[in-house]
Design an enzyme around this catalytic site. Sequence first.
Site, PDB file in Angstrom:
ATOM      1  N   LYS A  77      27.582  47.705  39.413  1.00 50.94           N
ATOM      2  CA  LYS A  77      28.041  48.837  40.225  1.00 50.94           C
ATOM      3  C   LYS A  77      27.850  50.117  39.422  1.00 50.94           C
ATOM      4  CE  LYS A  77      32.035  50.408  42.974  1.00 50.94           C
ATOM      5  NZ  LYS A  77      33.394  50.083  43.448  1.00 50.94           N
ATOM      6  N   SER A 152      34.497  50.100  48.341  1.00 50.95           N
ATOM      7  CA  SER A 152      33.423  50.927  47.845  1.00 50.95           C
ATOM      8  C   SER A 152      32.270  50.165  47.196  1.00 50.95           C
ATOM      9  CB  SER A 152      33.986  51.916  46.829  1.00 50.95           C
ATOM     10  OG  SER A 152      34.474  51.222  45.679  1.00 50.95           O
ATOM     11  N   SER A 176      38.180  47.315  47.082  1.00 56.01           N
ATOM     12  CA  SER A 176      36.753  47.653  47.015  1.00 56.01           C
ATOM     13  C   SER A 176      35.829  46.521  46.574  1.00 56.01           C
ATOM     14  CB  SER A 176      36.538  48.854  46.089  1.00 56.01           C
ATOM     15  OG  SER A 176      36.943  50.027  46.730  1.00 56.01           O
TER      16      SER A 176
END
Lengths: 484, 95
Positions: A77, A152, A176
């Site tokens: 990420k 997210s 997330s």
Amino acid sequence: MKPFIGVQELRNDLRAKKYSAVELAHFYLDCISELNDSINCFITVDADRCLDRAAAADRHLAESDPQPLCGIPIAHKDLFCTAGLRTTCASNMLGSFIAPYDSTVVKQIAEAGAVTLGKTNMDEFAMGSSNETSWFGVVRNPWNLSRVPGGSSGGAAASVSSGMTPLATGSDTGGSIRQPASLCGITGLKPTYGRVSRFGMIAFASSLDQGGPLAHSASDVYELLAAMEGHDPQDSTSADIGKTVLPESDRSFVIGYPESLFDDLDKNIAACIERARQQFEALGHRIEVVELPHIDAAIAAYYVLSSAEASTNLARYDGVRYGHRTDVSEDLLDMYCRSRTEGFGLEVKRRILTGTYSLSVGYFDAYYLKAQKIRRLVRDGFLSAFESVDMILAPVTPNTAFEINSLKADPVEMYKQDLYTIPVSLAGLPALALPCGFVDDLPVGMQLIGPHFAEGEVLAGGMAFQGETDWHEHHPSLESASTS
Amino acid sequence: MDDETIERLLTLSQLSLDIEDREKIRRDLDAIIGFIEIMDQVNTEEVEPLAHAVDLDQPLRKDRAVIDFDRDVFQSIAPKTADGFYLVPKVLDQN
């Protein structure tokens, strides 16, 4: 070679020399080339260094004792700092930021032998539930390209779901990891707060942020967690409690079932989880009804606390030491203001302003302190439930993946997407999200929530479920995503 | 939320908004504040606030000086530097 292979099979194949780590890296880089234009999971692909590292992995594989993830590709990420490779947090503020050091998570995973493919898309500064707030554009759900992947960690979930990588790192502040894992039909773990180091992970809300793994199965999640976890002297909130240990495979659990959470849940999603509940009973586990109080107020408390922490954390972006600086400014204050205004997107500004409001004179007690008190009540509610059960079975999302742009204009409706994930985050608990069915050809997930540091138990519960079901082995067709 | 409050929040946050975004943010903040007032329905009398969910001692590192970064490397990513200093626009009026 084929996509959607698990870690154990990849490891066996690499060690049996069915293919080399370089060939494997080429395979996944080719998948990214074919699919990324349509799905937009990757912000940065690091092809050259990936192949160099794969070649080094092949040399290790020739030795007698290669590392556990030697030669296995992974995507990070884009909020985990990577030395020499840009880390954008999906923001214009950090659009060309190259960290001088690796985050502990990235460092440990590299030491375990995994090979980084690149950095995945996300909501800007991890603020969002749909991956629509990224400066680098929306990520699309591999199951239906008109739908969101969740957020997210939407890029991480979509990259695993579409077969562009077998493993991905994510972070979970209010859901997330779990929400995008569920909307994309994969498995993801939010570890206990403190299980995984936050050093070098760009901060959103420091008392809630926690890195964790995403993969196709609970077994692969466990493999990646083993590389990510551990005490880190550079993170003062890192727990020194040893590695995650799986319990005996024949252990039966008492699983809590919070009936009231299902009252307002979509009936088709509830039916998928009800079927899973029966499956757990058939596996010899016992179900016990539990109560989790103050769930509705938990979302409100979360948005007060996380926005307050975000407003202070993001004060560091001033255009002086790193990040975006405006081209024209009259004086220092004007430079701060223009740099921040140009660098941050509207959702980030909204959260900074909300946080500033709740921390300002006259509102602190009514909002911030009140939210901290509710946080205690929510945590104590879970701890009380765990006096009689080993883990809790709960929904992850109120609906399946929704249409792009359908909730973007209404922040409160968007925040309600995290109704079932936020209480777990406030309580700092570990929770495994895993697939348990489909509604209208879109994946449905459920979560197994454990007491603090009971990752081994929730992973064992997930492995037992996935040993008897094949929801985690369903993959999107990707016909409309392919550009070849 | 009135103009004065929005302006104060923008000043505290070192942000500015054009007219269109300002109106949108005003509507959003009104909705968010209305939403978080659901907290009032929970009785929190005699409840202690909780800052961190996990009760752990915070271990401290030994109080020992270490050099774990190189100033030149860190300054190489700054927008403007000179002679080891960060450069910013003037702070004080030279008059």
